[in-house]
Design a protein around this motif. Sequence first.
Motif, short mmCIF file in Angstrom:
data_model
loop_
_atom_site.label_atom_id
_atom_site.label_comp_id
_atom_site.label_asym_id
_atom_site.label_seq_id
_atom_site.Cartn_x
_atom_site.Cartn_y
_atom_site.Cartn_z
N LEU A 39 0.85 -1.29 0.02
CA LEU A 39 -0.02 -0.14 -0.03
C LEU A 39 0.89 1.26 -0.13
CD1 LEU A 39 -2.87 -0.94 2.50
CD2 LEU A 39 -3.03 -0.49 0.13
N TYR A 40 1.81 1.23 0.82
CA TYR A 40 2.80 2.63 0.97
C TYR A 40 3.47 2.43 -0.49
CZ TYR A 40 2.14 3.39 5.82
OH TYR A 40 1.75 3.77 7.07
N ALA A 41 4.03 1.57 -0.99
CA ALA A 41 4.83 1.75 -2.27
C ALA A 41 3.90 2.22 -3.26
CB ALA A 41 5.12 0.42 -2.81
N SER A 42 2.44 1.72 -3.33
CA SER A 42 1.66 2.26 -4.47
C SER A 42 1.20 3.89 -4.29
CB SER A 42 0.63 1.36 -4.44
OG SER A 42 -0.50 1.40 -3.31
N GLN A 43 1.16 3.95 -3.16
CA GLN A 43 0.85 5.49 -2.70
C GLN A 43 1.99 6.58 -3.08
OE1 GLN A 43 0.71 6.33 1.34
NE2 GLN A 43 0.29 8.62 1.33
N GLY A 44 3.15 6.02 -2.94
CA GLY A 44 4.20 6.78 -3.41
C GLY A 44 4.49 6.72 -4.86
N GLY A 45 3.80 5.82 -5.44
CA GLY A 45 3.92 5.59 -7.01
C GLY A 45 5.18 4.68 -7.37
N HIS A 46 5.75 4.29 -6.50
CA HIS A 46 6.84 3.25 -6.79
C HIS A 46 6.74 1.87 -7.27
CE1 HIS A 46 8.74 6.51 -4.60
NE2 HIS A 46 8.10 6.19 -3.53
N ARG A 47 6.48 2.11 -8.76
CA ARG A 47 6.26 0.49 -9.57
C ARG A 47 7.55 -0.30 -9.27
NH1 ARG A 47 3.89 0.65 -15.30
NH2 ARG A 47 4.17 -1.39 -15.71
N ALA A 48 8.48 -0.04 -9.25
CA ALA A 48 9.43 -1.08 -9.05
C ALA A 48 9.53 -1.54 -7.96
CB ALA A 48 10.97 -0.32 -9.41
N VAL A 50 6.74 -1.92 -6.12
CA VAL A 50 5.52 -2.63 -6.06
C VAL A 50 5.94 -4.03 -6.94
CG1 VAL A 50 3.29 -2.95 -7.12
CG2 VAL A 50 3.84 -0.74 -6.01
N GLU A 51 6.61 -3.95 -7.80
CA GLU A 51 6.81 -5.29 -8.65
C GLU A 51 7.57 -6.24 -7.61
OE1 GLU A 51 8.72 -6.44 -12.72
OE2 GLU A 51 8.74 -4.47 -12.48
N VAL A 52 8.65 -5.61 -6.83
CA VAL A 52 9.46 -6.48 -5.85
C VAL A 52 8.45 -7.11 -4.84
CG1 VAL A 52 11.09 -6.24 -4.19
CG2 VAL A 52 11.47 -5.22 -6.53
N LEU A 53 7.63 -6.29 -4.45
CA LEU A 53 6.90 -6.92 -3.36
C LEU A 53 5.62 -7.88 -3.96
CD1 LEU A 53 6.18 -3.56 -1.71
CD2 LEU A 53 7.28 -5.21 -0.55
N LEU A 54 5.05 -7.65 -5.04
CA LEU A 54 4.48 -8.68 -5.82
C LEU A 54 5.24 -9.93 -6.04
CD1 LEU A 54 2.23 -6.43 -8.01
CD2 LEU A 54 1.48 -7.57 -5.96
N SER A 55 6.21 -9.90 -6.73
CA SER A 55 7.14 -10.86 -6.99
C SER A 55 7.59 -11.65 -5.69
CB SER A 55 8.61 -10.50 -7.41
OG SER A 55 8.17 -9.78 -8.74
N ASN A 56 7.51 -11.26 -4.37
CA ASN A 56 7.68 -11.66 -3.33
C ASN A 56 6.52 -12.30 -2.54
OD1 ASN A 56 10.95 -11.99 -2.47
ND2 ASN A 56 10.54 -9.90 -3.65
N ARG A 76 -6.61 0.54 -5.55
CA ARG A 76 -7.02 0.57 -6.99
C ARG A 76 -5.82 0.73 -7.87
NH1 ARG A 76 -8.99 -0.80 -11.30
NH2 ARG A 76 -9.65 0.58 -12.65
N LEU A 77 -4.85 1.77 -7.35
CA LEU A 77 -3.41 1.99 -8.11
C LEU A 77 -2.77 0.61 -8.11
CD1 LEU A 77 -1.54 3.82 -9.37
CD2 LEU A 77 -0.65 4.63 -7.09
N ILE A 78 -2.82 -0.16 -7.08
CA ILE A 78 -2.01 -1.49 -7.29
C ILE A 78 -2.71 -2.27 -8.19
CG2 ILE A 78 -1.77 -3.53 -5.94
CD1 ILE A 78 -1.84 -1.99 -3.27
N MET A 79 -3.81 -2.20 -8.14
CA MET A 79 -4.67 -3.23 -9.44
C MET A 79 -4.41 -2.86 -10.71
SD MET A 79 -5.79 -5.51 -7.74
CE MET A 79 -6.77 -6.30 -9.12
N VAL A 80 -4.16 -1.41 -10.93
CA VAL A 80 -3.65 -0.86 -12.27
C VAL A 80 -2.15 -1.43 -12.64
CG1 VAL A 80 -3.21 1.10 -13.48
CG2 VAL A 80 -5.19 1.09 -12.37
N MET A 81 -1.26 -1.20 -11.36
CA MET A 81 0.11 -1.63 -11.68
C MET A 81 0.32 -3.15 -11.94
SD MET A 81 2.15 0.41 -8.99
CE MET A 81 1.98 2.25 -8.80
#
Length: 88
Positions: A39-48, A50-56, A76-81
């Motif tokens: 949630l925090y990564a998505s709030q900050g717009g840190h796509r990379a 978000v990708e690391v967190l999802l990969s883990n 919602r932003l997470i879902m878009v990413m």
Amino acid sequence: GFTALTFASLHGYKGIVNAMLSNGAKVDQQARDNWTALLYASQGGHRAVVEVLLSNGADILIIKPKKTLRQLLCWRLIMVMVRSLKFY
């Protein structure tokens, strides 16, 4: 109440996030406000990050019953990413 992982995620520190997860940090651990690193990564717009967190294995559905507008917007932003990164 940040955890080290939520703080690094909020600020987009991808290398630190990777290192913490490699050394046993819990990807879905929640800070005092019940927010996760995802949630925090998505709030900050840190796509990379978000990708690391999802990969883990970050769980995109962890939102406590007390949903705030801010949480819902970040979700919602997470879902878009997620869709753009082809994780979904």
